[in-house]
Design a protein around this motif. Structure first.
Motif, mmCIF file in Angstrom:
data_model
loop_
_atom_site.group_PDB
_atom_site.id
_atom_site.type_symbol
_atom_site.label_atom_id
_atom_site.label_comp_id
_atom_site.label_asym_id
_atom_site.label_seq_id
_atom_site.Cartn_x
_atom_site.Cartn_y
_atom_site.Cartn_z
ATOM 1 N N PHE A 168 0.872 -1.293 0.062
ATOM 2 C CA PHE A 168 -0.375 0.178 0.118
ATOM 3 C C PHE A 168 0.394 1.220 -0.095
ATOM 4 C CE2 PHE A 168 -1.951 3.235 2.095
ATOM 5 C CZ PHE A 168 -3.298 3.581 1.311
ATOM 6 N N ASN A 169 0.715 2.273 -0.640
ATOM 7 C CA ASN A 169 0.927 3.410 -0.743
ATOM 8 C C ASN A 169 2.539 3.143 -1.352
ATOM 9 O OD1 ASN A 169 1.069 6.096 -0.908
ATOM 10 N ND2 ASN A 169 1.828 6.476 1.363
ATOM 11 N N THR A 170 3.053 2.349 -2.035
ATOM 12 C CA THR A 170 4.228 2.279 -2.827
ATOM 13 C C THR A 170 4.030 1.792 -4.540
ATOM 14 O OG1 THR A 170 5.276 1.417 -0.817
ATOM 15 C CG2 THR A 170 6.365 0.983 -2.835
ATOM 16 N N ASP A 171 3.340 3.276 -4.601
ATOM 17 C CA ASP A 171 3.627 3.298 -6.437
ATOM 18 C C ASP A 171 4.533 3.753 -7.076
ATOM 19 O OD1 ASP A 171 0.386 1.497 -6.932
ATOM 20 O OD2 ASP A 171 -0.379 4.147 -5.884
ATOM 21 N N THR A 172 4.812 2.992 -8.665
ATOM 22 C CA THR A 172 5.946 3.438 -9.076
ATOM 23 C C THR A 172 5.332 4.084 -10.302
ATOM 24 O OG1 THR A 172 6.024 1.524 -10.432
ATOM 25 C CG2 THR A 172 6.829 1.326 -8.379
ATOM 26 N N LEU A 173 6.723 4.484 -11.579
ATOM 27 C CA LEU A 173 6.000 5.249 -12.458
ATOM 28 C C LEU A 173 5.382 4.422 -13.036
ATOM 29 C CD1 LEU A 173 9.004 7.606 -12.492
ATOM 30 C CD2 LEU A 173 7.685 8.111 -12.125
ATOM 31 N N ALA A 174 6.041 3.181 -13.140
ATOM 32 C CA ALA A 174 5.298 2.172 -14.432
ATOM 33 C C ALA A 174 3.818 2.039 -14.156
ATOM 34 C CB ALA A 174 5.876 1.029 -14.145
ATOM 35 N N VAL A 175 3.305 1.932 -12.549
ATOM 36 C CA VAL A 175 2.013 1.483 -12.607
ATOM 37 C C VAL A 175 1.706 2.666 -12.315
ATOM 38 C CG1 VAL A 175 0.760 0.969 -10.654
ATOM 39 C CG2 VAL A 175 2.742 -0.590 -10.644
ATOM 40 N N ILE A 176 1.373 3.893 -11.481
ATOM 41 C CA ILE A 176 0.878 5.019 -12.000
ATOM 42 C C ILE A 176 0.651 5.265 -13.145
ATOM 43 C CG2 ILE A 176 0.990 7.825 -11.488
ATOM 44 C CD1 ILE A 176 0.044 5.989 -9.144
ATOM 45 N N ALA A 177 1.351 5.298 -13.918
ATOM 46 C CA ALA A 177 1.146 5.513 -15.652
ATOM 47 C C ALA A 177 0.607 4.740 -16.249
ATOM 48 C CB ALA A 177 3.002 5.066 -16.412
ATOM 49 N N ASN A 178 0.278 3.194 -15.901
ATOM 50 C CA ASN A 178 -0.805 2.545 -16.652
ATOM 51 C C ASN A 178 -1.815 3.049 -15.547
ATOM 52 O OD1 ASN A 178 -1.017 -0.702 -17.479
ATOM 53 N ND2 ASN A 178 -1.783 -0.890 -15.575
ATOM 54 N N GLN A 179 -1.901 3.258 -14.813
ATOM 55 C CA GLN A 179 -3.378 3.207 -14.356
ATOM 56 C C GLN A 179 -4.227 5.355 -14.448
ATOM 57 O OE1 GLN A 179 -2.933 3.863 -9.521
ATOM 58 N NE2 GLN A 179 -2.656 1.582 -9.590
ATOM 59 N N LEU A 180 -2.765 5.455 -14.590
ATOM 60 C CA LEU A 180 -4.188 6.787 -15.406
ATOM 61 C C LEU A 180 -4.118 6.619 -16.807
ATOM 62 C CD1 LEU A 180 -0.731 9.621 -13.961
ATOM 63 C CD2 LEU A 180 -3.337 8.902 -14.178
ATOM 64 N N ALA A 181 -3.141 5.719 -17.404
ATOM 65 C CA ALA A 181 -3.582 6.365 -19.174
ATOM 66 C C ALA A 181 -5.122 5.072 -19.317
ATOM 67 C CB ALA A 181 -2.553 4.683 -19.679
#
Length: 548
Positions: free
Chosen positions: A500-513
């Motif tokens: 929890f609360n350990t998102d990475t750039l790759a994960v965030i880019a995927n979620q936002l996209a």
């Protein structure tokens, strides 16, 4: 009387080393072993699940995966071969620049290209909107980018450098002097390409194709973003949506079998390469390239420029356009820094551990020639070929089994609520990357140095610290960098195992996209591209130095 083996003073040390190697092999092989062991849970319920899958989703998964792999195979072989021949066998203005520019798509994660192309070419995107407004057209003007065909195009423009690199090396090192001999004997260019160049580089083409297909089989970001039903997408759907561990494990087994098939093809090509390799005299690889002029130069520019345009320039431009169009004041810049720190922290920690493991294993392989060292190094070297989905299922299966029998053990907490599970999965996958670089460094250290050091009293850890390490600094730095970049871009394992609360750039880019917030997704996506450029630049520099 004691057994003869126990009278040797070095036996306890070797025994401890062997036990440590076996334990390490067991830890790194848990994912594959647990996935295979899932078939031991065969019962009536499992049979019903498998038969239901075979009647419903399994044919679609298999057909889509085969279509995707066949399309990508044809594309990467075609583009990689033509571009390699263009920069190796013919001479035209800009040839030296294209040699390294053709590597740039390697810096692009495939899912970032998918986000960029979708944003620009979809029905409501700026390109189709401009076409409808400019020419008074109606409806959809381009094929749907979120399709198997769109995914095939993206994989081709991102993965062709695998074939390009190996084909270029084969042409430069083995075929150049034979092409020159055929030219002096009067053979036209078409015949030289067909009867000399292509047979010589066929093993390299198969090896590069195997690397590209393993990336396709392991992909999670593109297929889930496009909604394509492949084995990888099916594994996550069976586990996360259907809550069916057995079905996920069995799909993972099928995916693993596909990867083993691809690896067997690559190894077969490597065996053939020993016989296809022809070494000439020193300097024979400097045969003169065929000079081009006029329309030939334009054609060469098009052949080399289109893959760079589609695989790097346009995706970066589309991401920059999305970033420019976003409301900069609304962008979560502080959170971007936190996500970036998580990515750097996980990547740095994994890289350090992977390099330590690689150094230890490479040292053991150099100083020991027994079954334990050979077996462990062989198993670790296969880790990169295991898809992230298989690693994920293989780690969570034994966790669920242990947690079900000993609830107080809290193994699930340590694997899913801390970074332990993530680091474990990363090491399973990427220790092989570090091993390859460190092993290549060891091949440049003469065995006579070891013998001289032992005569002077340096052995064991002192030999590694005083003799090997100073000569391995560059190789270990390269190993750490490669692992660092791979972990920064890794998506499938991180999506599920991150605490929890350990998102990475790759994960965030995927979620936002996936939420169609492509302007916000552009920042982490471009950061990943920038990080990916580092090893590409180092590789191009090494290739230029080698060719020079």
């Amino acid at each position: 009387m004691a057994a003869p083996g126990f009278t040797c003073p070095g036996f306890p040390v070797r025994l401890l080393q062997t036990l440590a190697l076996v334990l390490l092999a067991a830890v790194l092989c848990v994912p594959v072993l647990s996935v295979l062991a899932s078939w031991a849970q065969w019962d009536a319920g499992t049979a019903n699940i498998l038969s239901e899958m075979a009647a419903t989703v399994l044919p679609e998964y298999a057909l889509t995966t085969v279509i995707l792999c066949v399309g990508v195979a044809l594309g990467v072989v075609g583009v990689g071969t033509v571009t390699a021949m263009a920069v190796t066998l013919v001479d035209f203005p800009g040839r030296r620049q294209f040699e390294w520019l053709l590597l740039l798509p390697m810096a692009m994660p495939a899912y970032v290209v998918a986000y960029a192309y979708t944003d620009f070419f979809q029905f409501s995107g700026p390109f189709q909107t401009w076409l409808r407004a400019s020419f008074g057209l109606q409806g959809r003007l381009l094929p749907e980018i979120r399709s198997t065909g769109g995914a095939t195009l993206i994989f081709i423009v991102v993965l062709y450098p695998y074939v390009y690199l190996l084909a270029r090396a084969a042409l430069s090192e083995r075929a150049a002097h034979l092409m020159e001999a055929a030219r002096l004997m009067g053979a036209p260019l078409s015949r030289r390409l067909r009867q000399v160049a292509l047979p010589m580089i066929r093993p390299a083409l198969v090896a590069g194709l195997a690397l590209a297909l393993m990336e396709v089989l392991a992909d999670y970001g593109v297929v889930t973003y496009f909604g394509i039903q492949t084995f990888t997408a099916g594994i996550y759907k069976a586990w996360l949506s259907m809550d069916n561990r057995v079905a996920a494990a069995q799909l993972a087994t099928m995916l693993l079998a596909s990867v083993v098939l691809v690896l067997s093809l690559e190894r077969h090509a490597r065996r053939r390469q020993r016989f296809a390799s022809v070494r000439g005299r020193a300097g024979s690889n400097e045969a003169q390239a065929l000079p081009l002029s006029g329309s030939g130069v334009v054609l060469a520019w098009a052949v080399c420029g289109v893959p760079i345009l589609l695989g790097f320039v346009l995706p970066v431009a589309f991401q920059l356009r999305a970033l420019y169009a976003a409301d900069w004041e609304m962008l979560p810049w502080t959170r971007y820094l936190a996500w970036g720190w998580n990515s750097v922290y996980l990547a740095g920690l994994t890289a350090a551990l992977a390099v330590l493991l690689a150094l230890g294993l490479a040292y053991v392989q150099r100083t020991r020639r027994d079954w334990a060292s050979r077996g462990v190094v062989g198993l670790v070297s296969l880790g990169y070929a295991v898809p992230g989905a298989v690693v994920l299922v293989g780690l969570l299966l034994p966790v669920g089994w242990v947690q079900g029998r000993w609830p107080d053990a809290q193994l699930g907490y340590w694997i899913t609520a801390t970074v332990l599970g993530l680091i474990w999965a990363y090491l399973v996958r990427f220790t092989a990357v570090a091993m390859q670089s460190v092993h290549s460094g060891y091949t440049r250290i003469a065995p006579s140095l070891d013998e001289s050091a032992r005569m002077l009293g340096a052995s064991g850890p002192r030999l590694l610290a005083r003799v090997h390490w100073p000569l391995l600094k560059r190789s270990t730095a390269a190993a750490g960098l490669l692992v660092f970049v791979d972990v920064m871009k890794e998506l499938p394992v991180t999506v599920v195992l991150r605490p929890f609360n350990t998102d990475t750039l790759a994960v965030i880019a995927n979620q936002l996209a996936r939420d169609e917030r492509l302007g916000e997704a552009a920042v982490p996506a471009l950061a990943l591209v920038a990080v990916g450029l580092i090893p590409v630049m180092l590789l191009s520099r090494a290739l230029r130095a080698k060719s020079g």
